[in-house]
Write a protein that holds these residues in place. Structure first.
Motif, PDB file in Angstrom:
ATOM      1  N   VAL A 152       0.805  -1.216   0.120  1.00 49.36           N
ATOM      2  CA  VAL A 152       0.042  -0.127  -0.161  1.00 49.36           C
ATOM      3  C   VAL A 152       0.986   1.306  -0.166  1.00 49.36           C
ATOM      4  CG1 VAL A 152      -1.906   1.328   1.332  1.00 49.36           C
ATOM      5  CG2 VAL A 152      -2.019  -1.246   1.095  1.00 49.36           C
ATOM      6  N   THR A 153       1.651   1.258   0.763  1.00 45.37           N
ATOM      7  CA  THR A 153       2.814   2.487   1.056  1.00 45.37           C
ATOM      8  C   THR A 153       3.567   2.661  -0.223  1.00 45.37           C
ATOM      9  OG1 THR A 153       4.304   1.212   2.164  1.00 45.37           O
ATOM     10  CG2 THR A 153       2.951   2.384   3.564  1.00 45.37           C
ATOM     11  N   HIS A 163      -8.261  -0.528   4.736  1.00 45.48           N
ATOM     12  CA  HIS A 163      -8.797   0.542   5.402  1.00 45.48           C
ATOM     13  C   HIS A 163      -7.759   0.780   6.774  1.00 45.48           C
ATOM     14  CE1 HIS A 163     -11.820   2.294   3.185  1.00 45.48           C
ATOM     15  NE2 HIS A 163     -12.261   1.145   2.741  1.00 45.48           N
ATOM     16  N   ARG A 200      -5.001   2.752   5.845  1.00 42.63           N
ATOM     17  CA  ARG A 200      -5.025   3.966   5.644  1.00 42.63           C
ATOM     18  C   ARG A 200      -5.287   4.767   6.841  1.00 42.63           C
ATOM     19  NH1 ARG A 200      -8.953   1.412   1.548  1.00 42.63           N
ATOM     20  NH2 ARG A 200      -7.621   1.448  -0.399  1.00 42.63           N
ATOM     21  N   ASP A 219      -6.347  10.528   2.288  1.00 42.49           N
ATOM     22  CA  ASP A 219      -5.278  10.320   3.116  1.00 42.49           C
ATOM     23  C   ASP A 219      -4.045   9.465   2.507  1.00 42.49           C
ATOM     24  OD1 ASP A 219      -6.434  11.935   4.990  1.00 42.49           O
ATOM     25  OD2 ASP A 219      -7.349  10.389   5.934  1.00 42.49           O
ATOM     26  N   GLU A 220      -4.431   8.352   1.956  1.00 40.75           N
ATOM     27  CA  GLU A 220      -3.539   7.407   1.243  1.00 40.75           C
ATOM     28  C   GLU A 220      -2.758   8.005   0.154  1.00 40.75           C
ATOM     29  OE1 GLU A 220      -3.629   3.660  -1.534  1.00 40.75           O
ATOM     30  OE2 GLU A 220      -5.509   4.037  -0.563  1.00 40.75           O
ATOM     31  N   GLY A 244      -1.863   2.709  -5.787  1.00 40.50           N
ATOM     32  CA  GLY A 244      -2.840   2.203  -4.979  1.00 40.50           C
ATOM     33  C   GLY A 244      -2.909   0.612  -5.239  1.00 40.50           C
ATOM     34  N   TYR A 248      -0.240  10.791   1.799  1.00 39.65           N
ATOM     35  CA  TYR A 248       0.645  10.160   2.588  1.00 39.65           C
ATOM     36  C   TYR A 248       1.805   9.819   1.390  1.00 39.65           C
ATOM     37  CZ  TYR A 248       3.557   7.182   5.269  1.00 39.65           C
ATOM     38  OH  TYR A 248       4.716   6.534   5.696  1.00 39.65           O
ATOM     39  N   ARG A 282     -10.574   8.592   3.489  1.00 39.69           N
ATOM     40  CA  ARG A 282      -9.697   7.659   3.708  1.00 39.69           C
ATOM     41  C   ARG A 282      -8.551   7.456   2.398  1.00 39.69           C
ATOM     42  NH1 ARG A 282     -11.464   5.078   8.240  1.00 39.69           N
ATOM     43  NH2 ARG A 282     -13.518   5.045   8.548  1.00 39.69           N
ATOM     44  N   TYR A 283      -9.162   7.449   1.314  1.00 37.28           N
ATOM     45  CA  TYR A 283      -8.508   7.449   0.181  1.00 37.28           C
ATOM     46  C   TYR A 283      -7.708   8.612  -0.208  1.00 37.28           C
ATOM     47  CZ  TYR A 283     -11.387   3.259  -0.717  1.00 37.28           C
ATOM     48  OH  TYR A 283     -11.850   2.000  -0.813  1.00 37.28           O
ATOM     49  N   GLN A 291      -2.806   8.415   8.010  1.00 38.40           N
ATOM     50  CA  GLN A 291      -3.224   9.592   8.238  1.00 38.40           C
ATOM     51  C   GLN A 291      -2.095  10.445   8.726  1.00 38.40           C
ATOM     52  OE1 GLN A 291      -6.610   9.479  10.716  1.00 38.40           O
ATOM     53  NE2 GLN A 291      -7.987   8.679   8.971  1.00 38.40           N
TER      54      GLN A 291
END
Length: 304
Positions: free
Chosen positions: A87-88, A115, A118, A268-269, A93, A272, A265-266, A122
């Motif tokens: 994910v990171t 989730h 995610r 924030d992802e 994504g 980041y 949330r998306y 944040q």
């Protein structure tokens, strides 16, 4: 503790549950002194056959996952660590279906994992944005041309932005971006968000939206009218537009459909990954892991 440099190294290294537990131990208790989450005691024993910890004072048993986003998950840390890495470090994504196939779990479990991760991603700025700053907003939602005629007629009344979610972003050129979902694009909504994250005296570039009028009392504010031009010297919002293209490529190309109540949330992802774009895959993973502590997201809270 050693952190792998590539995905293949991470898969091999974290395939050992004992190494995963040791990683979490050093992350949660860097001084080596394990503390019971129930009573705060430090007389902790280890149940090696079950890879669990046991407090000798209150006799409670707990795992290395307790107090993190991994708490109460039946999945092993070997799967969790690979998921965090994916994910990171995936620029656009990774979907729950793809992650489910990669880890050998159900799509429902993978969706919940994403989730939770995610939540750890944040990341609010510790200091205000300075120098040259751009502020802009974008609309996220289904395109009318892709809808059935009857559905388009029922949903779209007025401008094409009606019924869509609004995301506002404030970006320091060459630095960080702060983005989030807002309820509308009115002055009372947009301006406080800019003032909250931008330092006084900064140069702020926006489009010609009237909601930004009045920022001149605190900032060097210039506007660019996109109906006439996109760049005038240093005045433009192209850096912010670049972030919007990354966000929409992630949503439209990878996740396809995003529920409005999960959109933040998306955002924030993607924010980041943008903010840590200059770090290595290994550094992004280590930073995200450090943010997993003290956070929790149950499935009931997620769908409720």
């Amino acid at each position: 503790m050693k952190t792998p440099e590539t995905l293949i190294e991470a898969v091999r290294y974290f395939s050992d549950i004992d190494l995963c537990n040791e990683y979490m131990k050093q992350l949660k208790w860097p001084d080596g002194k394990i503390v019971c989450p129930a009573c705060g005691g430090d007389r902790i024993g280890e149940i090696k056959t079950r890879r669990m910890l046991r407090c000798k004072d209150c006799r409670k048993q707990f795992s290395y996952k307790v107090g993190t986003i991994f708490e109460d998950s039946p999945l092993g840390l070997d799967k969790w660590f690979v998921a965090v890495w994916c994910v990171t470090n995936a620029k656009n994504g990774i979907s729950s279906h793809e992650l489910a196939r990669a880890l050998g779990v159900t799509q429902k479990s993978a969706w919940h994992m994403l989730h939770r991760i995610r939540l750890a991603m944040q990341d609010r700025p510790k200091s205000k944005l300075r120098g040259t700053v751009e502020a802009d907003e974008t609309f996220v939602g289904g395109k009318g041309k892709n809808m059935h005629k009857a559905k388009r007629k029922a949903k779209i009344k007025g401008r094409g932005t009606v019924g869509k979610m609004i995301v506002q972003g404030v970006l320091e050129r060459g630095g960080r971006v702060v983005a989030g979902v807002v309820k509308d694009s009115k002055r009372r909504t947009l301006q406080p968000n800019v003032r909250q994250v931008v330092d006084q005296g900064a140069t702020v570039y926006t489009d010609a939206l009237k909601s930004y009028e009045g920022l001149e009392d605190t900032y060097l504010h210039e506007t660019i009218d996109h109906a006439r031009e996109y760049v005038r010297g240093d005045c433009h919002t192209n850096s912010m537009e670049n972030f919007w293209s990354l966000l929409k490529r992630c949503i439209n190309g990878t996740y396809i459909s995003v529920m409005p109540w999960h959109l933040s949330r998306y955002v924030d992802e993607q924010a980041y990954r943008y903010n840590y774009r200059k770090t290595s895959d290994s550094q992004r993973f280590a930073d995200a892991m450090s943010k997993t502590i003290g956070k929790r997201l149950t499935y009931a809270a997620l769908v409720g």
